[in-house]
Scaffold this active site. Structure first.
Site, PDB file in Angstrom:
ATOM      1  N   THR A  22       0.840  -1.197   0.000  1.00 61.11           N
ATOM      2  CA  THR A  22       0.000   0.000   0.000  1.00 61.11           C
ATOM      3  C   THR A  22       0.881   1.255   0.000  1.00 61.11           C
ATOM      4  O   THR A  22       1.820   1.369   0.781  1.00 61.11           O
ATOM      5  CB  THR A  22      -0.913   0.004   1.258  1.00 61.11           C
ATOM      6  OG1 THR A  22      -1.681  -1.200   1.221  1.00 61.11           O
ATOM      7  CG2 THR A  22      -1.829   1.211   1.287  1.00 61.11           C
TER       8      THR A  22
ATOM      9  N   CYS B 100      40.705   4.910   8.052  1.00 62.56           N
ATOM     10  CA  CYS B 100      41.061   4.305   9.335  1.00 62.56           C
ATOM     11  C   CYS B 100      41.690   5.222  10.385  1.00 62.56           C
ATOM     12  O   CYS B 100      42.877   5.502  10.363  1.00 62.56           O
ATOM     13  CB  CYS B 100      42.032   3.168   9.061  1.00 62.56           C
ATOM     14  SG  CYS B 100      42.321   2.182  10.508  1.00 62.56           S
TER      15      CYS B 100
END
Ligand code: PLP
Length: 386
Positions: A241, A334
């Site tokens: 829906t 990193c």
């Protein structure tokens, strides 16, 4: 609870929803709760709203309403196109780049392992731009049915793809062309009737609309099957829906962004230019990642900077910004040991720059120069502190 006095420069992650959009959505939820698939008047009024939204989006792109399909987000839109193109259009090879969003990169890897699709990566230059000559060469090298998937505006470094150039190269080799346009809807005008492109995607929360709603444009010549199986919603392409209030909220945010297009663009570009000038004066050793300072190759709303600080010191950076109420995005490789860092920066930066902290600032119509002054002051104090 509203966040007071905080400075939000993370608009590429998501944007503040416009109050007018919230008001409209509230009113739709109260007054138009009928299921758009019901044939009674409640359903019909919801259906009318959805089809109006589809027309608004199609009109801006100069395409047919039947070429626009609603989805739940940008990620779903990218998944739908990539997976269905392989399953339904006979795509055997995907050409993409290492700097795409994970909503593309991880789907492509999934298709490589589950559907035996050949995946190749087009060269990205050190300024974050796609190498069009390489794209041409790679396409020429093989006549397997190919889908090219290259994003319009990169969400981390803001580099911009020339859709017309890439569309023409794809046409030359009869390849399908999908562009992840999540970062550029509302910020760039598209006349899709003039570009050789088969699929684009949008996500409302990137242009001051609600989260949880997006769309795809699919060229009318191409027929895809759904990923979500069930009812016949979205003309059979997406069961479930429809979220009427979200679709209407997206439509309003979309229309508003294009109605104020020039005004917002000039305003935001001015902010970015001001930021560049101020920060360059305060931290002369700083670097810009990608081609952030070149207006043609870079979007006006994203700036990615690499700060001249050691890896050890950079650990405190995020904490420092957060403490001062500044929200931006850490786009660096990193730094914390466990993080693998940004795949985008890893693709374009030298190792020495990957050791330094990078930050992405992304601007919207809700930002101002006073906020920039504050951010530059905080960053400059941080860089110059012992
Ligand atoms: N593609 C790009 C370029 C994005 O920036 C994002 C969101 O950050 C997505 C796709 C995913 O969109 P969504 O958050 O609507 O799933």
């Amino acid at each position: 609870m509203k966040q007071v006095n905080n400075i939000y420069f993370d608009n590429a992650a998501t944007t503040q929803i416009d109050q007018s959009v919230i008001d409209l959505m509230n009113s739709i939820m109260s007054n138009h709760y009928g299921n758009p698939n019901s044939t009674h008047s409640f359903g019909r009024s919801s259906r009318t709203l959805i089809e109006k939204a589809r027309k608004s989006i199609a009109k801006e792109f100069n395409v047919l309403p039947a070429e626009i399909f609603f989805t739940s987000c940008g990620t779903e839109s990218d998944n739908l196109i990539l997976i269905s193109a392989v399953r339904d259009l006979g795509v055997k090879r995907i050409l993409t780049s290492k700097i795409e969003h994970k909503a593309v990169l991880n789907v492509v890897k999934f298709l490589e392992s589950t559907e035996s699709v050949n995946v190749e990566y087009v060269k990205v230059k050190s300024n974050g731009l796609i190498d069009y000559d390489d794209l041409d060469q790679v396409l020429k090298s093989n006549n397997q049915k190919t889908l090219v998937s290259l994003m319009h505006v990169n969400n981390e470094i803001g580099s911009v793809l020339d859709l017309s150039i890439v569309g023409d190269i794809c046409k030359k080799y009869d390849a399908f062309f999908h562009s992840d346009t999540v970062q550029s809807i509302g910020k760039y005008r598209f006349d899709l009737s003039k570009i050789n492109i088969d699929f684009i995607v949008g996500s409302a929360h990137k242009f001051h609309g609600p989260k949880g709603i997006g769309f795809v444009y699919i060229n009318k010549k191409l027929k895809l099957n759904p990923l979500l199986i069930g009812g016949n919603q979205e003309r059979g392409l997406r069961a479930g829906t429809e979220s009427v209030h979200n679709i209407c909220g997206m439509e309003l945010a979309f229309i508003d962004s294009y109605n104020s297009f020039e005004k917002n663009k000039n305003y935001i570009l001015d902010l970015k230019t001001y930021f560049i000038k101020k920060i360059t004066n305060s931290i002369p050793d700083l670097k810009f990642n990608g081609s952030c300072v070149n207006n043609h190759d870079s979007t006006y709303s994203i700036l990615n900077i690499c700060l001249p600080v050691s890896k050890d010191k950079s650990i405190l950076l995020e904490f420092n910004l957060d403490l001062k109420g500044i929200a931006c995005s850490r786009g660096s490789a990193c730094q914390s040991g466990s993080s693998v860092g940004s795949h985008v920066l890893n693709s374009i930066l030298k190792d020495s720059d990957l050791q330094k902290p990078s930050l992405r600032f992304s601007f919207s119509k809700y930002n101002n120069k006073t906020e920039i002054d504050k951010v530059v002051e905080v960053l400059s104090d941080f860089v110059n502190s012992n």
